[in-house]
Design an enzyme around this catalytic site. Structure first.
Site, PDB file in Angstrom:
ATOM      1  CB  CYS A   2      51.812  -4.247 -35.778  1.00 38.25           C
ATOM      2  SG  CYS A   2      50.593  -3.385 -34.816  1.00 38.25           S
ATOM      3  NE  ARG A  16      54.110  -2.187 -32.559  1.00 32.80           N
ATOM      4  CZ  ARG A  16      53.640  -3.000 -31.621  1.00 32.80           C
ATOM      5  NH1 ARG A  16      54.006  -2.841 -30.363  1.00 32.80           N
ATOM      6  NH2 ARG A  16      52.765  -3.937 -31.918  1.00 32.80           N
ATOM      7  CG  ASN A  79      46.113  -7.139 -33.301  1.00 30.91           C
ATOM      8  OD1 ASN A  79      46.225  -7.127 -32.080  1.00 30.91           O
ATOM      9  ND2 ASN A  79      45.137  -6.511 -33.938  1.00 30.91           N
TER      10      ASN A  79
HETATM   11  C1  LIG Z   1      46.102  -3.114 -31.294  1.00 30.21           C
HETATM   12  C2  LIG Z   1      47.580  -3.393 -31.024  1.00 30.21           C
HETATM   13  C3  LIG Z   1      48.111  -4.274 -32.122  1.00 30.21           C
HETATM   14  C4  LIG Z   1      48.131  -3.536 -33.414  1.00 30.21           C
HETATM   15  C5  LIG Z   1      48.216  -4.516 -34.521  1.00 30.21           C
HETATM   16  O1  LIG Z   1      48.867  -5.530 -34.501  1.00 30.21           O
HETATM   17  N1  LIG Z   1      47.446  -4.189 -35.554  1.00 30.21           N
HETATM   18  C6  LIG Z   1      47.261  -5.091 -36.654  1.00 30.21           C
HETATM   19  C7  LIG Z   1      45.787  -5.181 -36.948  1.00 30.21           C
HETATM   20  S1  LIG Z   1      45.437  -6.613 -37.817  1.00 30.21           S
HETATM   21  O2  LIG Z   1      45.977  -7.786 -37.129  1.00 30.21           O
HETATM   22  O3  LIG Z   1      45.990  -6.487 -39.115  1.00 30.21           O
HETATM   23  O4  LIG Z   1      44.007  -6.689 -37.811  1.00 30.21           O
HETATM   24  C8  LIG Z   1      47.831  -4.091 -29.681  1.00 30.21           C
HETATM   25  C9  LIG Z   1      49.355  -4.208 -29.430  1.00 30.21           C
HETATM   26  C10 LIG Z   1      49.548  -4.170 -27.907  1.00 30.21           C
HETATM   27  C11 LIG Z   1      48.118  -4.216 -27.364  1.00 30.21           C
HETATM   28  C12 LIG Z   1      47.894  -3.684 -25.934  1.00 30.21           C
HETATM   29  C13 LIG Z   1      48.809  -4.417 -24.939  1.00 30.21           C
HETATM   30  O5  LIG Z   1      48.722  -5.823 -25.099  1.00 30.21           O
HETATM   31  C14 LIG Z   1      48.487  -4.004 -23.494  1.00 30.21           C
HETATM   32  C15 LIG Z   1      46.998  -4.096 -23.124  1.00 30.21           C
HETATM   33  C16 LIG Z   1      46.568  -5.556 -22.920  1.00 30.21           C
HETATM   34  C17 LIG Z   1      45.102  -5.648 -22.510  1.00 30.21           C
HETATM   35  O6  LIG Z   1      44.768  -6.981 -22.379  1.00 30.21           O
HETATM   36  C18 LIG Z   1      44.225  -4.989 -23.578  1.00 30.21           C
HETATM   37  C19 LIG Z   1      44.620  -3.537 -23.751  1.00 30.21           C
HETATM   38  C20 LIG Z   1      46.098  -3.361 -24.121  1.00 30.21           C
HETATM   39  C21 LIG Z   1      46.357  -1.841 -23.989  1.00 30.21           C
HETATM   40  C22 LIG Z   1      46.403  -3.869 -25.567  1.00 30.21           C
HETATM   41  C23 LIG Z   1      45.531  -3.122 -26.604  1.00 30.21           C
HETATM   42  C24 LIG Z   1      45.818  -3.575 -28.060  1.00 30.21           C
HETATM   43  O7  LIG Z   1      45.458  -4.912 -28.222  1.00 30.21           O
HETATM   44  C25 LIG Z   1      47.322  -3.418 -28.393  1.00 30.21           C
HETATM   45  C26 LIG Z   1      47.628  -1.905 -28.411  1.00 30.21           C
END
Ligand SMILES: C[C@H](CCC(=O)NCCS(=O)(=O)O)[C@H]1CC[C@H]2[C@@H]3[C@H](O)C[C@@H]4C[C@H](O)CC[C@]4(C)[C@H]3C[C@H](O)[C@]12C
Length: 325
Positions: A2, A16, A79
């Site tokens: 992200c 973002r 993340n």
């Molecule tokens: C997966 C998302 C982040 C995407 C990201 O950074 N990708 C990069 C991947 S990597 O590093 O390169 O592997 C994160 C951002 C916000 C997160 C959400 C938010 O924190 C809100 C809730 C929080 C809960 O604890 C889990 C579900 C959730 C609904 C989360 C699901 C997921 O972890 C999300 C959607």
């Protein structure tokens, strides 16, 4: 992966990309001033600033991924896998669960000065939302029109960094991301001059050669450099259309196309959505992988004194503007 970034023209913009292989089922969610937040360890908050952002709603609770409030503060969780460690509950501090962090800040801070004050008392704790929605390993960028900070909760405690470039990606920790910009200080939007050798005749044979060496891959450290270079050099007119358009172009520099980043056999990370908050005016713009048209939700059109969440579905499906039929 992200990427988050800020941008200033006449108004202040924050947004973002949300890159992942699957969606959690998100919506554009407005939490009005009288929606009661029941914080797990610090009790109820009945009145607060109104918030708009992208969230997954569970049990009538807005689990925000990125959002802004009506006072001009915005933040996003990205993340931070393998590095994020949340604390145990402690006495004499404000114990805020990781999933409550965005509402906690945006419900009561009208500037980064106030955010910093609140962070002095916070302990981000490892209380999961539910069994089905366990802890997300994240770090955050928090911004107003004057400054940005990065917040990282790690095994050695809570780190709050000034973020002078106003961008954030994923691993490694923020100080390393900032440090690597030193390696790229020679990059320029201008054509290079020959400093290689006076005895050689070298030719700037193509436009854009001042940016040679800008990393083009999808790793988060490369995206950090690429979006930082794009953002700090991006030039925009001041109108809303020009600013929003330019903001999407800035984040377009780190867009992920299906097929280029395989995360498991046959599974690919893509840019599920890109958001652009006009933080000054409270308008949340977004587009998605399946729908390039920019859609928007304006918080000030709604009754912000209500006590019920207001949700708008993410609009999917490409809308092609045929010009001859
Ligand atoms: C997966 C998302 C982040 C995407 C990201 O950074 N990708 C990069 C991947 S990597 O590093 O390169 O592997 C994160 C951002 C916000 C997160 C959400 C938010 O924190 C809100 C809730 C929080 C809960 O604890 C889990 C579900 C959730 C609904 C989360 C699901 C997921 O972890 C999300 C959607």
């Amino acid at each position: 992966m992200c990427t988050a970034a800020t941008y200033k023209t006449k108004d202040f913009y924050f947004g973002r990309t949300l890159d992942y292989e699957c969606s959690y089922g998100e919506q554009i969610v407005i939490t009005p001033r009288n929606y009661a937040f029941n914080f797990r360890h610090v009790g109820d908050m009945k009145n607060h600033y109104a918030i708009i952002g992208m969230a997954h709603v569970a049990e009538d609770y807005p689990l925000y991924y990125d959002a802004m409030n009506e006072k001009g503060v915005a933040m996003a969780g990205l993340n931070f896998v393998g590095n994020a460690v949340y604390a145990e509950i402690k006495p004499d501090v404000e114990n805020i669960a990781q999933f409550e962090f965005i509402p906690w800040i945006l419900s009561q801070c009208s500037s980064l000065v106030e955010v910093r004050e609140l962070l002095e008392r916070i302990n981000i704790v490892n209380t999961p939302f539910s069994e089905q929605l366990p802890l997300a390993q994240l770090h955050w960028i928090i911004s107003d029109e004057n400054e940005s900070i990065t917040v990282e909760s790690m095994a050695d405690g809570l780190h709050i960094y000034d973020n002078p470039v106003g961008v954030l990606t994923n691993n490694p920790p923020f100080p390393q991301q900032m440090f690597q910009l030193n390696n790229y200080m020679y990059l320029s939007p201008k054509q290079p001059r020959n400093t290689f050798s006076e005895t050689l005749t070298l030719d700037a044979y193509s436009r854009g050669m001042g940016g040679l060496g800008l990393p083009g891959d999808l790793s988060s450290s490369s995206r950090f450099v690429r979006v930082a270079f794009t953002k700090v050099n991006a030039i925009s007119g001041e109108s809303e259309e020009e600013s929003v358009s330019q903001f999407f172009h800035i984040l377009g520099s780190v867009d992920q196309q299906r097929g280029c980043c395989e995360v498991a056999d046959g599974k690919y990370e893509i840019t599920l959505y890109t958001s652009c908050c006009n933080v000054t005016k409270g308008i949340y713009y977004y587009n998605t992988y399946e729908n390039h048209q920019i859609s928007a939700v304006d918080m000030h059109v709604e009754n912000l004194d209500s006590d019920k969440m207001i949700c708008y579905p993410v609009i999917q499906g490409e809308r092609i503007n045929y010009q001859n039929k």
